[in-house]
Design a protein around this motif. Structure first.
Motif, PDB file in Angstrom:
ATOM      1  N   ALA A 226      98.229 -15.363  86.263  1.00  0.00           N
ATOM      2  CA  ALA A 226      97.160 -14.415  85.928  1.00  0.00           C
ATOM      3  C   ALA A 226      97.052 -13.312  86.974  1.00  0.00           C
ATOM      4  O   ALA A 226      96.858 -12.136  86.636  1.00  0.00           O
ATOM      5  N   GLU A 227      97.213 -13.670  88.231  1.00  0.00           N
ATOM      6  CA  GLU A 227      97.114 -12.667  89.296  1.00  0.00           C
ATOM      7  C   GLU A 227      98.289 -11.698  89.226  1.00  0.00           C
ATOM      8  O   GLU A 227      98.130 -10.491  89.424  1.00  0.00           O
ATOM      9  N   VAL A 228      99.482 -12.226  88.927  1.00  0.00           N
ATOM     10  CA  VAL A 228     100.658 -11.356  88.774  1.00  0.00           C
ATOM     11  C   VAL A 228     100.414 -10.355  87.644  1.00  0.00           C
ATOM     12  O   VAL A 228     100.675  -9.157  87.788  1.00  0.00           O
ATOM     13  N   GLU A 229      99.890 -10.827  86.527  1.00  0.00           N
ATOM     14  CA  GLU A 229      99.615  -9.925  85.404  1.00  0.00           C
ATOM     15  C   GLU A 229      98.562  -8.876  85.775  1.00  0.00           C
ATOM     16  O   GLU A 229      98.675  -7.719  85.375  1.00  0.00           O
ATOM     17  N   ARG A 230      97.553  -9.273  86.522  1.00  0.00           N
ATOM     18  CA  ARG A 230      96.528  -8.318  86.963  1.00  0.00           C
ATOM     19  C   ARG A 230      97.156  -7.232  87.825  1.00  0.00           C
ATOM     20  O   ARG A 230      96.879  -6.038  87.667  1.00  0.00           O
ATOM     21  N   LEU A 231      98.055  -7.639  88.740  1.00  0.00           N
ATOM     22  CA  LEU A 231      98.710  -6.681  89.628  1.00  0.00           C
ATOM     23  C   LEU A 231      99.653  -5.758  88.855  1.00  0.00           C
ATOM     24  O   LEU A 231      99.740  -4.562  89.163  1.00  0.00           O
ATOM     25  N   VAL A 232     100.336  -6.287  87.848  1.00  0.00           N
ATOM     26  CA  VAL A 232     101.174  -5.440  86.988  1.00  0.00           C
ATOM     27  C   VAL A 232     100.290  -4.372  86.325  1.00  0.00           C
ATOM     28  O   VAL A 232     100.654  -3.196  86.274  1.00  0.00           O
ATOM     29  N   GLY A 233      99.122  -4.778  85.882  1.00  0.00           N
ATOM     30  CA  GLY A 233      98.184  -3.837  85.277  1.00  0.00           C
ATOM     31  C   GLY A 233      97.719  -2.748  86.226  1.00  0.00           C
ATOM     32  O   GLY A 233      97.358  -1.644  85.801  1.00  0.00           O
ATOM     33  N   LEU A 234      97.740  -3.060  87.522  1.00  0.00           N
ATOM     34  CA  LEU A 234      97.339  -2.076  88.535  1.00  0.00           C
ATOM     35  C   LEU A 234      98.496  -1.165  88.960  1.00  0.00           C
ATOM     36  O   LEU A 234      98.300  -0.238  89.726  1.00  0.00           O
ATOM     37  N   GLY A 235      99.713  -1.456  88.473  1.00  0.00           N
ATOM     38  CA  GLY A 235     100.851  -0.609  88.807  1.00  0.00           C
ATOM     39  C   GLY A 235     101.978  -1.286  89.555  1.00  0.00           C
ATOM     40  O   GLY A 235     102.983  -0.644  89.881  1.00  0.00           O
ATOM     41  N   ALA A 236     101.851  -2.581  89.864  1.00  0.00           N
ATOM     42  CA  ALA A 236     102.932  -3.310  90.526  1.00  0.00           C
ATOM     43  C   ALA A 236     104.021  -3.635  89.499  1.00  0.00           C
ATOM     44  O   ALA A 236     103.786  -3.602  88.293  1.00  0.00           O
ATOM     45  N   THR A 237     105.208  -3.962  89.993  1.00  0.00           N
ATOM     46  CA  THR A 237     106.327  -4.344  89.133  1.00  0.00           C
ATOM     47  C   THR A 237     106.837  -5.723  89.549  1.00  0.00           C
ATOM     48  O   THR A 237     107.084  -5.954  90.731  1.00  0.00           O
ATOM     49  N   ARG A 238     106.949  -6.605  88.568  1.00  0.00           N
ATOM     50  CA  ARG A 238     107.494  -7.944  88.816  1.00  0.00           C
ATOM     51  C   ARG A 238     108.991  -7.788  89.067  1.00  0.00           C
ATOM     52  O   ARG A 238     109.690  -7.122  88.306  1.00  0.00           O
ATOM     53  N   GLN A 239     109.510  -8.429  90.131  1.00  0.00           N
ATOM     54  CA  GLN A 239     110.931  -8.371  90.445  1.00  0.00           C
ATOM     55  C   GLN A 239     111.633  -9.677  90.072  1.00  0.00           C
ATOM     56  O   GLN A 239     112.601  -9.655  89.351  1.00  0.00           O
ATOM     57  N   TRP A 240     111.162 -10.813  90.623  1.00  0.00           N
ATOM     58  CA  TRP A 240     111.783 -12.104  90.313  1.00  0.00           C
ATOM     59  C   TRP A 240     110.827 -13.229  90.667  1.00  0.00           C
ATOM     60  O   TRP A 240     109.881 -13.052  91.420  1.00  0.00           O
ATOM     61  N   GLU A 241     111.121 -14.406  90.080  1.00  0.00           N
ATOM     62  CA  GLU A 241     110.343 -15.619  90.307  1.00  0.00           C
ATOM     63  C   GLU A 241     111.159 -16.574  91.162  1.00  0.00           C
ATOM     64  O   GLU A 241     112.378 -16.669  90.986  1.00  0.00           O
ATOM     65  N   VAL A 242     110.503 -17.287  92.071  1.00  0.00           N
ATOM     66  CA  VAL A 242     111.162 -18.328  92.855  1.00  0.00           C
ATOM     67  C   VAL A 242     110.328 -19.594  92.698  1.00  0.00           C
ATOM     68  O   VAL A 242     109.179 -19.645  93.126  1.00  0.00           O
ATOM     69  N   GLU A 243     110.927 -20.578  92.067  1.00  0.00           N
ATOM     70  CA  GLU A 243     110.236 -21.846  91.840  1.00  0.00           C
ATOM     71  C   GLU A 243     111.148 -22.987  92.258  1.00  0.00           C
ATOM     72  O   GLU A 243     112.329 -23.007  91.910  1.00  0.00           O
ATOM     73  N   GLY A 244     110.617 -23.900  93.050  1.00  0.00           N
ATOM     74  CA  GLY A 244     111.359 -25.078  93.464  1.00  0.00           C
ATOM     75  C   GLY A 244     112.287 -24.881  94.649  1.00  0.00           C
ATOM     76  O   GLY A 244     112.969 -25.816  95.046  1.00  0.00           O
ATOM     77  N   GLU A 245     112.319 -23.680  95.233  1.00  0.00           N
ATOM     78  CA  GLU A 245     113.197 -23.468  96.388  1.00  0.00           C
ATOM     79  C   GLU A 245     112.699 -24.215  97.619  1.00  0.00           C
ATOM     80  O   GLU A 245     113.484 -24.738  98.395  1.00  0.00           O
ATOM     81  N   VAL A 246     111.396 -24.245  97.796  1.00  0.00           N
ATOM     82  CA  VAL A 246     110.769 -25.027  98.863  1.00  0.00           C
ATOM     83  C   VAL A 246     109.656 -25.853  98.227  1.00  0.00           C
ATOM     84  O   VAL A 246     109.175 -25.536  97.145  1.00  0.00           O
ATOM     85  N   SER A 247     109.244 -26.904  98.888  1.00  0.00           N
ATOM     86  CA  SER A 247     108.293 -27.829  98.270  1.00  0.00           C
ATOM     87  C   SER A 247     106.843 -27.366  98.293  1.00  0.00           C
ATOM     88  O   SER A 247     106.041 -27.828  97.507  1.00  0.00           O
ATOM     89  N   TRP A 248     106.483 -26.450  99.166  1.00  0.00           N
ATOM     90  CA  TRP A 248     105.069 -26.135  99.366  1.00  0.00           C
ATOM     91  C   TRP A 248     104.581 -24.888  98.629  1.00  0.00           C
ATOM     92  O   TRP A 248     103.386 -24.659  98.550  1.00  0.00           O
ATOM     93  N   VAL A 249     105.475 -24.055  98.100  1.00  0.00           N
ATOM     94  CA  VAL A 249     105.004 -22.844  97.428  1.00  0.00           C
ATOM     95  C   VAL A 249     106.049 -22.336  96.440  1.00  0.00           C
ATOM     96  O   VAL A 249     107.252 -22.441  96.676  1.00  0.00           O
ATOM     97  N   ASP A 250     105.583 -21.842  95.302  1.00  0.00           N
ATOM     98  CA  ASP A 250     106.380 -21.060  94.368  1.00  0.00           C
ATOM     99  C   ASP A 250     105.835 -19.642  94.452  1.00  0.00           C
ATOM    100  O   ASP A 250     104.646 -19.445  94.748  1.00  0.00           O
ATOM    101  N   TRP A 251     106.677 -18.635  94.187  1.00  0.00           N
ATOM    102  CA  TRP A 251     106.171 -17.278  94.315  1.00  0.00           C
ATOM    103  C   TRP A 251     106.849 -16.322  93.355  1.00  0.00           C
ATOM    104  O   TRP A 251     107.914 -16.592  92.810  1.00  0.00           O
ATOM    105  N   THR A 252     106.170 -15.189  93.178  1.00  0.00           N
ATOM    106  CA  THR A 252     106.686 -14.065  92.411  1.00  0.00           C
ATOM    107  C   THR A 252     106.860 -12.920  93.384  1.00  0.00           C
ATOM    108  O   THR A 252     105.913 -12.554  94.087  1.00  0.00           O
TER     109      THR A 252
END
Length: 124
Positions: free
Chosen positions: A79-105
């Motif tokens: 939801a936060e990523v979508e809100r930021l896209v609405g403000l003018g940000a651009t999604r580049q890539w998703e990282v999930e499962g690379e480390v155990s403590w955080v996933d990120w966009t």
């Protein structure tokens, strides 16, 4: 109300151990962790910002040598990523499962500066 907080600042480093030691001494923080090509420096007091030093083979012209990591509460990253896209940000890539403590966009702001939006992995 946005749920974003500045969670950490990532710094590209040719020698992350050396750079982390410098910034730990400079800020009064401490080198508190290592994971593969990353070295972590904790802030000197509660509520400060973590510094991550990430090994790179060389500095690339046109690439950010540091970027913000923004944290969001569990389950709110999409939801936060979508809100930021609405403000003018651009999604580049998703990282999930690379480390155990955080996933990120990884995203870019309207001028092309990289930043990441991370949250603990969704249990599934």
């Amino acid at each position: 109300m946005p749920g974003l907080t500045v969670a950490s600042v990532n710094v590209d480093a040719l020698d992350p151990e050396r750079l982390a030691a410098f910034w730990a001494a400079a800020t009064g923080g401490a080198v508190t962790g290592r994971h593969e090509d990353f070295v972590f420096v904790s802030p000197p007091k509660e509520g400060g910002v973590m510094l991550f030093f990430q090994r790179v083979a060389h500095k690339e012209p046109g690439r950010n040598t540091l970027h913000l990591d923004l944290g969001v509460p569990d389950g709110q990253r999409a939801a936060e990523v979508e809100r930021l896209v609405g403000l003018g940000a651009t999604r580049q890539w998703e990282v999930e499962g690379e480390v155990s403590w955080v996933d990120w966009t990884t995203m870019t702001d309207p001028e092309g500066n990289l930043f990441c939006v991370g949250a603990p992995p969704v249990e599934g």
